[in-house]
Design a protein around this motif. Structure first.
Motif, PDB file in Angstrom:
ATOM      1  N   GLU A 152       0.844  -1.198   0.000  1.00 34.64           N
ATOM      2  CA  GLU A 152       0.000   0.000   0.000  1.00 34.64           C
ATOM      3  C   GLU A 152       0.879   1.247   0.000  1.00 34.64           C
ATOM      4  O   GLU A 152       1.836   1.335   0.770  1.00 34.64           O
ATOM      5  N   GLY A 153       0.560   2.197  -0.836  1.00 36.47           N
ATOM      6  CA  GLY A 153       1.266   3.466  -0.836  1.00 36.47           C
ATOM      7  C   GLY A 153       0.859   4.293   0.370  1.00 36.47           C
ATOM      8  O   GLY A 153      -0.320   4.510   0.600  1.00 36.47           O
ATOM      9  N   VAL A 154       1.836   4.754   1.148  1.00 33.00           N
ATOM     10  CA  VAL A 154       1.555   5.537   2.346  1.00 33.00           C
ATOM     11  C   VAL A 154       1.689   7.031   2.062  1.00 33.00           C
ATOM     12  O   VAL A 154       0.768   7.799   2.315  1.00 33.00           O
ATOM     13  N   ALA A 155       2.846   7.431   1.544  1.00 33.38           N
ATOM     14  CA  ALA A 155       3.071   8.850   1.282  1.00 33.38           C
ATOM     15  C   ALA A 155       4.257   9.008   0.344  1.00 33.38           C
ATOM     16  O   ALA A 155       5.110   8.116   0.251  1.00 33.38           O
ATOM     17  N   ALA A 156       4.309  10.145  -0.338  1.00 34.62           N
ATOM     18  CA  ALA A 156       5.425  10.443  -1.221  1.00 34.62           C
ATOM     19  C   ALA A 156       5.686  11.934  -1.214  1.00 34.62           C
ATOM     20  O   ALA A 156       4.793  12.735  -0.902  1.00 34.62           O
ATOM     21  N   ILE A 157       6.930  12.295  -1.573  1.00 37.32           N
ATOM     22  CA  ILE A 157       7.298  13.701  -1.644  1.00 37.32           C
ATOM     23  C   ILE A 157       8.212  13.914  -2.836  1.00 37.32           C
ATOM     24  O   ILE A 157       9.121  13.117  -3.098  1.00 37.32           O
ATOM     25  N   SER A 158       7.955  14.988  -3.581  1.00 39.77           N
ATOM     26  CA  SER A 158       8.792  15.354  -4.716  1.00 39.77           C
ATOM     27  C   SER A 158       9.991  16.127  -4.210  1.00 39.77           C
ATOM     28  O   SER A 158       9.833  17.162  -3.574  1.00 39.77           O
ATOM     29  N   ILE A 159      11.186  15.656  -4.472  1.00 36.66           N
ATOM     30  CA  ILE A 159      12.387  16.284  -3.936  1.00 36.66           C
ATOM     31  C   ILE A 159      12.602  17.666  -4.550  1.00 36.66           C
ATOM     32  O   ILE A 159      12.946  18.605  -3.865  1.00 36.66           O
ATOM     33  N   GLY A 160      12.345  17.789  -5.846  1.00 35.80           N
ATOM     34  CA  GLY A 160      12.553  19.073  -6.483  1.00 35.80           C
ATOM     35  C   GLY A 160      11.534  20.122  -6.086  1.00 35.80           C
ATOM     36  O   GLY A 160      11.873  21.285  -5.921  1.00 35.80           O
ATOM     37  N   GLY A 161      10.267  19.752  -5.933  1.00 34.46           N
ATOM     38  CA  GLY A 161       9.228  20.725  -5.666  1.00 34.46           C
ATOM     39  C   GLY A 161       8.605  20.645  -4.296  1.00 34.46           C
ATOM     40  O   GLY A 161       7.840  21.506  -3.926  1.00 34.46           O
ATOM     41  N   ALA A 162       8.883  19.608  -3.533  1.00 39.00           N
ATOM     42  CA  ALA A 162       8.366  19.425  -2.179  1.00 39.00           C
ATOM     43  C   ALA A 162       6.861  19.191  -2.139  1.00 39.00           C
ATOM     44  O   ALA A 162       6.247  19.345  -1.087  1.00 39.00           O
ATOM     45  N   SER A 163       6.244  18.819  -3.253  1.00 42.07           N
ATOM     46  CA  SER A 163       4.837  18.435  -3.222  1.00 42.07           C
ATOM     47  C   SER A 163       4.702  17.112  -2.483  1.00 42.07           C
ATOM     48  O   SER A 163       5.562  16.240  -2.589  1.00 42.07           O
ATOM     49  N   THR A 164       3.625  16.961  -1.731  1.00 41.86           N
ATOM     50  CA  THR A 164       3.415  15.736  -0.969  1.00 41.86           C
ATOM     51  C   THR A 164       2.131  15.038  -1.390  1.00 41.86           C
ATOM     52  O   THR A 164       1.179  15.686  -1.855  1.00 41.86           O
ATOM     53  N   TYR A 165       2.113  13.735  -1.195  1.00 41.81           N
ATOM     54  CA  TYR A 165       0.989  12.897  -1.584  1.00 41.81           C
ATOM     55  C   TYR A 165       0.781  11.869  -0.475  1.00 41.81           C
ATOM     56  O   TYR A 165       1.750  11.363   0.095  1.00 41.81           O
ATOM     57  N   TYR A 166      -0.483  11.551  -0.188  1.00 40.62           N
ATOM     58  CA  TYR A 166      -0.790  10.625   0.897  1.00 40.62           C
ATOM     59  C   TYR A 166      -1.849   9.620   0.474  1.00 40.62           C
ATOM     60  O   TYR A 166      -2.774   9.938  -0.272  1.00 40.62           O
ATOM     61  N   GLY A 167      -1.709   8.405   1.024  1.00 37.92           N
ATOM     62  CA  GLY A 167      -2.763   7.435   0.876  1.00 37.92           C
ATOM     63  C   GLY A 167      -3.958   7.848   1.728  1.00 37.92           C
ATOM     64  O   GLY A 167      -3.790   8.483   2.773  1.00 37.92           O
ATOM     65  N   ASP A 168      -5.148   7.471   1.326  1.00 38.06           N
ATOM     66  CA  ASP A 168      -6.362   7.909   2.019  1.00 38.06           C
ATOM     67  C   ASP A 168      -6.377   7.468   3.484  1.00 38.06           C
ATOM     68  O   ASP A 168      -6.891   8.190   4.351  1.00 38.06           O
ATOM     69  N   SER A 169      -5.819   6.318   3.778  1.00 35.50           N
ATOM     70  CA  SER A 169      -5.905   5.778   5.133  1.00 35.50           C
ATOM     71  C   SER A 169      -5.012   6.505   6.140  1.00 35.50           C
ATOM     72  O   SER A 169      -5.173   6.315   7.346  1.00 35.50           O
ATOM     73  N   VAL A 170      -4.083   7.332   5.661  1.00 35.09           N
ATOM     74  CA  VAL A 170      -3.162   8.001   6.586  1.00 35.09           C
ATOM     75  C   VAL A 170      -3.280   9.519   6.560  1.00 35.09           C
ATOM     76  O   VAL A 170      -2.601  10.206   7.337  1.00 35.09           O
ATOM     77  N   LYS A 171      -4.105  10.053   5.682  1.00 35.74           N
ATOM     78  CA  LYS A 171      -4.243  11.510   5.586  1.00 35.74           C
ATOM     79  C   LYS A 171      -4.665  12.101   6.926  1.00 35.74           C
ATOM     80  O   LYS A 171      -5.563  11.588   7.581  1.00 35.74           O
ATOM     81  N   GLY A 172      -3.981  13.171   7.328  1.00 35.86           N
ATOM     82  CA  GLY A 172      -4.287  13.827   8.585  1.00 35.86           C
ATOM     83  C   GLY A 172      -3.569  13.230   9.782  1.00 35.86           C
ATOM     84  O   GLY A 172      -3.577  13.824  10.866  1.00 35.86           O
ATOM     85  N   ARG A 173      -2.946  12.064   9.612  1.00 33.88           N
ATOM     86  CA  ARG A 173      -2.239  11.425  10.728  1.00 33.88           C
ATOM     87  C   ARG A 173      -0.740  11.314  10.481  1.00 33.88           C
ATOM     88  O   ARG A 173       0.046  11.398  11.423  1.00 33.88           O
ATOM     89  N   PHE A 174      -0.353  11.112   9.229  1.00 31.39           N
ATOM     90  CA  PHE A 174       1.055  10.929   8.883  1.00 31.39           C
ATOM     91  C   PHE A 174       1.553  12.162   8.117  1.00 31.39           C
ATOM     92  O   PHE A 174       0.794  12.794   7.369  1.00 31.39           O
ATOM     93  N   THR A 175       2.842  12.459   8.307  1.00 33.83           N
ATOM     94  CA  THR A 175       3.465  13.568   7.584  1.00 33.83           C
ATOM     95  C   THR A 175       4.803  13.105   7.023  1.00 33.83           C
ATOM     96  O   THR A 175       5.650  12.589   7.762  1.00 33.83           O
ATOM     97  N   ILE A 176       4.997  13.301   5.722  1.00 31.39           N
ATOM     98  CA  ILE A 176       6.255  12.960   5.083  1.00 31.39           C
ATOM     99  C   ILE A 176       7.079  14.231   4.908  1.00 31.39           C
ATOM    100  O   ILE A 176       6.536  15.308   4.653  1.00 31.39           O
ATOM    101  N   SER A 177       8.401  14.075   5.084  1.00 26.97           N
ATOM    102  CA  SER A 177       9.283  15.225   4.892  1.00 26.97           C
ATOM    103  C   SER A 177      10.639  14.726   4.432  1.00 26.97           C
ATOM    104  O   SER A 177      10.955  13.536   4.554  1.00 26.97           O
ATOM    105  N   HIS A 178      11.434  15.658   3.907  1.00 27.06           N
ATOM    106  CA  HIS A 178      12.760  15.303   3.409  1.00 27.06           C
ATOM    107  C   HIS A 178      13.747  16.372   3.836  1.00 27.06           C
ATOM    108  O   HIS A 178      13.485  17.566   3.651  1.00 27.06           O
ATOM    109  N   ASP A 179      14.835  15.960   4.438  1.00 29.67           N
ATOM    110  CA  ASP A 179      15.906  16.875   4.838  1.00 29.67           C
ATOM    111  C   ASP A 179      16.987  16.822   3.772  1.00 29.67           C
ATOM    112  O   ASP A 179      17.723  15.829   3.679  1.00 29.67           O
TER     113      ASP A 179
END
Length: 125
Positions: free
Chosen positions: A46-73
């Motif tokens: 199952e896809g949980v979350a993704a982030i675009s490194i160049g633009g920092a756009s984020t994407y979430y699976g429906d089951s985790v929206k509002g609870r999980f946060t993806i980030s990249h340092d």
């Protein structure tokens, strides 16, 4: 070649929090997509979350929206997944993944090229 190593998996009670980390090494294009996937026992990936490194756009699976946060340092070249309000159904192996070069929009659920070995997250009720 890109290498991905996950850490931070643990056993927690429902309602608790965890932060997963993924150390990214090897050459990454400036435009790349990284993300987290999971697989529960006896179920498909199952896809949980993704982030675009160049633009920092984020994407979430429906089951985790509002609870999980993806980030990249960018400085540490590390991907994170902050998981709050954990539920027993969040239990599973969590995998870090990347596509380089690449974009997340419209493709992150099926187009990842590089994968970590996974780490176990267990949420008890």
């Amino acid at each position: 070649q890109v290498q991905l190593v996950e850490s931070g998996g643990d056993s927690v009670q429902a309602g608790g929090s965890l932060r997963l980390s993924c150390a990214v090494s090897g050459y990454m294009y400036r435009t790349a997509c990284t993300g987290w996937f999971r697989q529960a026992p006896g179920k498909g990936r199952e896809g949980v979350a993704a982030i675009s490194i160049g633009g920092a756009s984020t994407y979430y699976g429906d089951s985790v929206k509002g609870r999980f946060t993806i980030s990249h340092d960018n400085a540490e070249n590390t991907l994170y997944l902050q998981m709050n309000s954990l539920k027993p159904e969040d239990t599973g192996m969590y995998y870090c993944a990347a596509k380089s070069p690449g974009v997340c929009a419209g493709t992150w659920l099926y187009a990842m090229e590089y994968w970590g070995k996974g780490i176990l997250v267990t949420v008890s009720s």
